[in-house]
Design a protein around this motif. Structure first.
Motif, mmCIF file in Angstrom:
data_model
loop_
_atom_site.group_PDB
_atom_site.id
_atom_site.type_symbol
_atom_site.label_atom_id
_atom_site.label_comp_id
_atom_site.label_asym_id
_atom_site.label_seq_id
_atom_site.Cartn_x
_atom_site.Cartn_y
_atom_site.Cartn_z
ATOM 1 N N GLY A 25 0.771 -1.133 -0.106
ATOM 2 C CA GLY A 25 -0.003 -0.152 0.093
ATOM 3 C C GLY A 25 0.779 1.173 0.139
ATOM 4 N N ASN A 26 0.230 2.453 0.216
ATOM 5 C CA ASN A 26 0.756 3.637 0.133
ATOM 6 C C ASN A 26 1.429 3.908 1.336
ATOM 7 O OD1 ASN A 26 0.231 4.839 -2.293
ATOM 8 N ND2 ASN A 26 -1.810 5.332 -1.756
ATOM 9 N N GLY A 27 1.297 3.729 2.413
ATOM 10 C CA GLY A 27 1.884 4.048 3.661
ATOM 11 C C GLY A 27 3.364 3.499 3.860
ATOM 12 N N ASP A 28 4.135 3.774 4.811
ATOM 13 C CA ASP A 28 5.295 3.134 5.197
ATOM 14 C C ASP A 28 5.308 1.758 5.360
ATOM 15 O OD1 ASP A 28 8.175 2.811 5.021
ATOM 16 O OD2 ASP A 28 8.345 3.911 6.896
ATOM 17 N N VAL A 29 6.177 0.786 4.952
ATOM 18 C CA VAL A 29 6.224 -0.523 5.217
ATOM 19 C C VAL A 29 7.253 -1.164 5.504
ATOM 20 C CG1 VAL A 29 5.683 -2.816 3.822
ATOM 21 C CG2 VAL A 29 4.469 -0.532 3.100
ATOM 22 N N SER A 30 7.542 -2.041 6.484
ATOM 23 C CA SER A 30 8.892 -2.624 7.017
ATOM 24 C C SER A 30 9.395 -3.446 5.900
ATOM 25 C CB SER A 30 8.221 -3.712 7.883
ATOM 26 O OG SER A 30 9.452 -4.411 8.273
ATOM 27 N N LEU A 31 10.915 -3.420 5.883
ATOM 28 C CA LEU A 31 11.548 -4.190 4.596
ATOM 29 C C LEU A 31 12.343 -5.138 5.494
ATOM 30 C CD1 LEU A 31 13.393 -1.363 2.522
ATOM 31 C CD2 LEU A 31 11.251 -2.805 1.792
ATOM 32 N N ARG A 32 11.923 -5.555 6.703
ATOM 33 C CA ARG A 32 12.332 -6.646 7.336
ATOM 34 C C ARG A 32 12.496 -8.033 6.490
ATOM 35 N NH1 ARG A 32 12.310 -6.054 13.689
ATOM 36 N NH2 ARG A 32 11.838 -4.071 12.976
ATOM 37 N N SER A 33 13.447 -8.432 6.324
ATOM 38 C CA SER A 33 13.458 -9.942 5.629
ATOM 39 C C SER A 33 13.111 -9.701 3.931
ATOM 40 C CB SER A 33 12.594 -10.768 6.394
ATOM 41 O OG SER A 33 11.375 -10.951 6.065
ATOM 42 N N ALA A 34 12.970 -8.583 3.679
ATOM 43 C CA ALA A 34 12.760 -8.389 2.263
ATOM 44 C C ALA A 34 13.846 -8.672 1.131
ATOM 45 C CB ALA A 34 11.951 -6.999 1.907
ATOM 46 N N LYS A 35 13.486 -9.170 0.156
ATOM 47 C CA LYS A 35 14.786 -9.701 -0.687
ATOM 48 C C LYS A 35 14.740 -8.820 -1.896
ATOM 49 C CE LYS A 35 16.063 -13.994 0.866
ATOM 50 N NZ LYS A 35 15.362 -13.907 2.156
ATOM 51 N N GLU A 36 13.712 -8.281 -2.334
ATOM 52 C CA GLU A 36 13.501 -7.756 -3.598
ATOM 53 C C GLU A 36 12.401 -6.397 -3.551
ATOM 54 O OE1 GLU A 36 13.644 -10.439 -7.221
ATOM 55 O OE2 GLU A 36 11.547 -9.668 -7.567
ATOM 56 N N VAL A 37 12.879 -5.455 -3.796
ATOM 57 C CA VAL A 37 11.852 -4.180 -4.078
ATOM 58 C C VAL A 37 11.335 -3.934 -5.336
ATOM 59 C CG1 VAL A 37 11.014 -2.024 -3.049
ATOM 60 C CG2 VAL A 37 12.424 -3.544 -1.621
ATOM 61 N N ALA A 38 10.374 -3.710 -5.933
ATOM 62 C CA ALA A 38 10.228 -3.292 -7.403
ATOM 63 C C ALA A 38 9.432 -1.732 -7.314
ATOM 64 C CB ALA A 38 9.550 -4.236 -7.956
ATOM 65 N N PHE A 39 9.961 -0.941 -8.058
ATOM 66 C CA PHE A 39 9.226 0.388 -8.359
ATOM 67 C C PHE A 39 8.631 0.251 -9.711
ATOM 68 C CE2 PHE A 39 12.003 1.281 -4.934
ATOM 69 C CZ PHE A 39 11.274 1.871 -4.274
ATOM 70 N N MET A 40 7.284 0.633 -9.762
ATOM 71 C CA MET A 40 6.772 0.318 -11.066
ATOM 72 C C MET A 40 5.741 1.499 -11.423
ATOM 73 S SD MET A 40 5.345 -3.731 -10.618
ATOM 74 C CE MET A 40 4.775 -3.300 -9.090
ATOM 75 N N PRO A 41 6.097 2.179 -12.515
ATOM 76 C CA PRO A 41 5.393 3.363 -13.038
ATOM 77 C C PRO A 41 3.922 2.616 -13.547
ATOM 78 C CG PRO A 41 6.959 2.660 -14.554
ATOM 79 C CD PRO A 41 7.222 2.050 -13.408
ATOM 80 N N PRO A 42 3.101 3.617 -14.052
ATOM 81 C CA PRO A 42 1.669 2.894 -14.402
ATOM 82 C C PRO A 42 1.905 1.926 -15.549
ATOM 83 C CG PRO A 42 1.333 5.446 -14.218
ATOM 84 C CD PRO A 42 2.865 4.849 -13.806
ATOM 85 N N MET A 43 1.238 0.832 -15.349
ATOM 86 C CA MET A 43 1.302 -0.349 -16.186
ATOM 87 C C MET A 43 0.656 0.178 -17.619
ATOM 88 S SD MET A 43 0.451 -2.907 -13.354
ATOM 89 C CE MET A 43 1.736 -3.503 -12.094
ATOM 90 N N SER A 44 1.410 -0.105 -18.794
ATOM 91 C CA SER A 44 0.629 0.222 -20.145
ATOM 92 C C SER A 44 -0.119 -0.840 -20.468
ATOM 93 C CB SER A 44 1.934 0.581 -20.983
ATOM 94 O OG SER A 44 2.484 -0.665 -21.186
ATOM 95 N N GLY A 45 -0.199 -1.831 -19.876
ATOM 96 C CA GLY A 45 -0.547 -3.275 -20.613
ATOM 97 C C GLY A 45 0.104 -3.660 -21.865
ATOM 98 N N GLY A 46 -0.583 -4.743 -22.458
ATOM 99 C CA GLY A 46 0.639 -5.326 -23.402
ATOM 100 C C GLY A 46 0.235 -4.732 -24.948
#
Lengths: 81, 151, 151, 81
Positions: D60-81
């Motif tokens: 979601g939008n709020g702050d989030v814990s990264l504990r034990s996270a291995k991968e963080v992805a930043f995604m702009p609006p999806m364009s579809g295929g």
């Protein structure tokens, strides 16, 4: 003149195609000849939903001239593919 | 645009036909298609009779109307005739267009017409007994919904 | 029924995939399908980025919902990623069902979702200039009409 | 921890993937670090429509814990295929 039958009519006629004399003036004449030569076909040909094409063009319900016709097809209701 | 229409007395490959139909057609981004197969189960075989010349002409007439109505760039209809067993391809319809909604509509309308009003006479074998088939009420309802002109 | 979903970094043959998908499926009389091609014209090339693992999972999730909603016996979605030029196949979607109306609906709904909401990032080249693309208003309208659940 | 970028964000980041220290407690910490190490990315990451996935799950939008996270992805609006 070639006379063609499809579906149930083919079963009743006993073949897919018969050769008829070229001398018939109208469709009614041809129907009479078919009734004489193919027992059991007369009623089936008169049933609701049976359509007639002369030289691959559908014709209406009334009597129709057969002058210069080469091919008459009797078609029971089409079933679709 | 003249539709490509064929009635085939022998088996055909829907995929080979589709490949040939789409080749080089980068004018159209969308190709919708439909393949009808003989279903297995109770029916062991079916036979379709057609009226050579007349049947193709009727299909082409309806296909042309549909293509024009939906701005279709290419329309293909191949229909089997003769005796078929489960798994065989009965029909392939495909439409090329710039927009996918138009391509889908064209294929659906042509299929609806083919299934109810095309000049074929169909016989099915169940338990060794053959019976001639007529269109179902559902077929007629679908047709009415599309308001497709019929013969 | 688990949908077959693949994102391919290299060109694939829609017809070969369709052949494999339909083989032996005489449980289903109807196979509707859609092939999207890169259109020629102003766009000289396009590139689709995907998020391996995430993109496939999202497509499979939506495909499963659609298959269930329409009593689909088999659902296939193959999508290209990477750089493509006009005439190349971008996407193939195919649905097997006992009834053609259901098969058409499933393919249309999955295509609408793929075109607007699937996790792809698209860039087009026109006159040597690259630009990132976002969904069109029409795409969103179509989606709303189908009332498809989205991510 | 792997940080992934897509679409426009990939162009701005200058690469599809960067390696970040595993020491961040929250997403906000990671955002601060990215702003320091990748000029021009801070604003883009905060834009409306940019979504974040941690280990392939959208968050979601709020702050989030990264504990034990291995991968963080930043995604702009999806364009579809």
């Amino acid at each position: 003149m070639r006379i063609l039958f499809f579906g149930r009519l083919r079963d009743l006629a006993g073949s897919s195609e018969v050769q008829a004399p070229d001398t018939f003036e109208t469709l009614a004449d041809l129907r009479r000849w078919l009734a004489e030569t193919h027992a059991g076909l007369e009623q089936a040909l008169a049933q609701r939903g049976v359509r007639v094409a002369i030289d691959k063009a559908i014709v209406g319900n009334g009597d129709v001239s057969l002058r210069s016709a080469k091919e008459v097809a009797f078609m029971p209701p089409m079933s679709g593919g | 645009m003249r539709p490509i229409v064929r009635v085939s007395e022998t088996a055909f490959s829907a995929e080979d036909e589709l490949r040939a139909f789409m080749r080089g057609r980068d004018d159209s981004g969308a190709c919708a298609s439909f393949v009808g197969l003989v279903r297995g189960g109770e029916v062991s075989a079916l036979e379709l009779q057609h009226y050579p010349g007349f049947t193709e002409a009727e299909i082409e007439r309806i296909a042309s109307e549909i293509a024009q109505r939906h701005s279709i760039n290419g329309l293909l209809a191949i229909h089997r005739a003769g005796r078929m067993t489960p798994g065989e391809t009965i029909v392939l319809v495909a439409a090329l267009s710039a927009h996918r909604a138009a391509a889908f509509k064209a294929v659906e309308e042509l299929m609806d017409w083919l299934k109810t009003d095309a000049p074929f006479w169909k016989r099915e074998w169940r338990d060794g007994e053959a019976a001639w088939i007529e269109p179902t009420a559902e077929d007629y309802k679908r047709r009415a919904r599309h308001d497709t002109e019929t013969a």
